[in-house]
Scaffold this motif. Structure first.
Motif, PDB file in Angstrom:
ATOM      1  N   THR A  89      -2.630 -22.431  -6.417  1.00  0.00           N
ATOM      2  CA  THR A  89      -1.460 -21.540  -6.411  1.00  0.00           C
ATOM      3  C   THR A  89      -0.279 -22.268  -5.794  1.00  0.00           C
ATOM      4  OG1 THR A  89      -2.242 -20.623  -4.304  1.00  0.00           O
ATOM      5  CG2 THR A  89      -2.757 -19.358  -6.290  1.00  0.00           C
ATOM      6  N   THR A  98       4.760 -15.228  -8.140  1.00  0.00           N
ATOM      7  CA  THR A  98       3.761 -16.029  -8.868  1.00  0.00           C
ATOM      8  C   THR A  98       2.976 -15.179  -9.866  1.00  0.00           C
ATOM      9  OG1 THR A  98       2.100 -17.764  -8.590  1.00  0.00           O
ATOM     10  CG2 THR A  98       1.805 -15.808  -7.243  1.00  0.00           C
ATOM     11  N   SER A 102       3.147 -15.550 -14.092  1.00  0.00           N
ATOM     12  CA  SER A 102       1.964 -15.666 -14.956  1.00  0.00           C
ATOM     13  C   SER A 102       2.073 -14.730 -16.154  1.00  0.00           C
ATOM     14  CB  SER A 102       0.700 -15.348 -14.152  1.00  0.00           C
ATOM     15  OG  SER A 102       0.449 -16.353 -13.204  1.00  0.00           O
ATOM     16  N   ARG A 103       2.618 -13.558 -15.950  1.00  0.00           N
ATOM     17  CA  ARG A 103       2.810 -12.627 -17.070  1.00  0.00           C
ATOM     18  C   ARG A 103       3.784 -13.212 -18.087  1.00  0.00           C
ATOM     19  NH1 ARG A 103       2.163  -7.266 -18.437  1.00  0.00           N
ATOM     20  NH2 ARG A 103       3.789  -6.384 -19.753  1.00  0.00           N
ATOM     21  N   LYS A 147      -3.075 -12.938 -10.943  1.00  0.00           N
ATOM     22  CA  LYS A 147      -2.398 -13.766 -11.945  1.00  0.00           C
ATOM     23  C   LYS A 147      -3.103 -13.666 -13.292  1.00  0.00           C
ATOM     24  CE  LYS A 147      -1.504 -18.035 -10.570  1.00  0.00           C
ATOM     25  NZ  LYS A 147      -0.099 -18.320 -10.930  1.00  0.00           N
TER      26      LYS A 147
END
Length: 308
Positions: A89, A98, A102-103, A147
């Motif tokens: 990460t 974060t 990721s989306r 995530k």
């Protein structure tokens, strides 16, 4: 229950000549928790990596919800969330940033409500503005799960999800995984912790030397391969087993104060009735008796120890 992942005749041989997977066939059912067990180097991570589109197969095919993972890469990858074993990460990003990033990697539009829901589900919402570097190891692992769930996948792969996590936090993680399954997510996990599979899985697959040697319902696996032990607490300590009792292969334990009889639960006769009769004829009396079923760990060890 319909299959959401179908693996057909899958093999992987690396340039070095090492064959990591050998003709693997597997179907993962929609909405189940499937545990993949195997020693280090057995091929667990290679199998997951191929299904997730990270490693290319040498032979065979994989479909996800009917879509080929090579031909329909974008569609299949969007259906899958992957939580890797390593804690990778961005240390100086916030939890919210974060997970939101990721989306976006999957082309999904911003959805703060979904991100908030995922963080609350994983008990991370109170730390949403914290930088990753300030979190504990267990919290960082939860961030990896967040995530993986950010783009709303229907399938979640967990590669050693509780590695390095203390016992109390492992149990919390089990509750999280069950909650995800209850919400309709299909979960495939690899684990070295046998109790984790025994506690959580609906079905279990055992892989060794790149070959899938068994896939079975957890309860059925323990029923088929489990053995039971009958422990007899004796009135008088015993130094040797009388020759008349040798067919039972009894084991003297606890300094001679106990006799242990191991029997196959699937045998036509357990032999307990005749054992008790023969004990009486040999003048051996007992105070109490107890039975114990083999654990999944004992079954797993016996499977991987079989000759190839």
């Amino acid at each position: 229950m319909p299959s959401v992942i179908t693996v057909s005749n899958l093999s992987k041989t690396y340039k070095s000549g090492f064959q990591a997977l050998k003709n693997v066939n597997l179907q993962i059912r929609e909405g189940e928790i499937f545990a993949l067990l195997g020693p280090n180097g057995a091929g667990k991570t290679t199998l997951i990596s191929i299904i997730c589109g990270i490693v290319n197969a040498s032979e065979g095919s994989v479909t996800v919800a009917g879509h080929d993972i090579v031909r329909d890469y974008r569609q299949t990858r969007a259906m899958i969330g992957l939580v890797p074993q390593e804690l990778t990460t961005d240390a100086f990003e916030s939890v919210w940033a974060t997970v939101s990033f990721s989306r976006g990697l999957f082309g999904k539009p911003a959805n703060p409500d979904h991100i908030a829901k995922v963080l609350k589900q994983l008990s991370l919402y109170d730390r949403k503005d914290s930088m990753i570097r300030t979190l504990s190891g267990g919290m960082k692992r939860r961030v990896l799960i967040a995530k993986a769930l950010a783009h709303e996948p229907m399938i979640l792969f967990l590669d050693e999800p509780t590695a390095g996590v203390d016992v109390e936090l492992r149990k919390d993680m089990w509750a999280v995984v069950r909650g995800l399954r209850d919400a309709g997510v299909t979960i495939i996990l690899t684990t070295h912790y046998i109790d984790e599979a025994e506690e959580m899985a609906d079905r279990i697959g055992v892989i060794n030397h790149g070959e899938l040697i068994l896939v079975e319902e957890k309860r059925e696996l323990m029923r088929k391969l489990g053995k039971k032990q009958l422990t007899l607490e004796l009135h008088t300590k015993l130094e040797i087993v009388p020759p008349s009792l040798s067919p039972y292969r009894l084991e003297i334990a606890n300094g001679g104060s106990e006799l242990i009889y191991t029997y196959d639960t699937q045998a036509e006769r357990t032999g307990i009735t005749s054992l008790l009769k023969d004990l009486g004829e040999a003048g051996i009396r007992f105070r109490d008796l107890d039975t114990k079923q083999s654990s999944l760990e004992e079954i797993f060890v016996s499977l991987v120890a079989r000759p190839r």
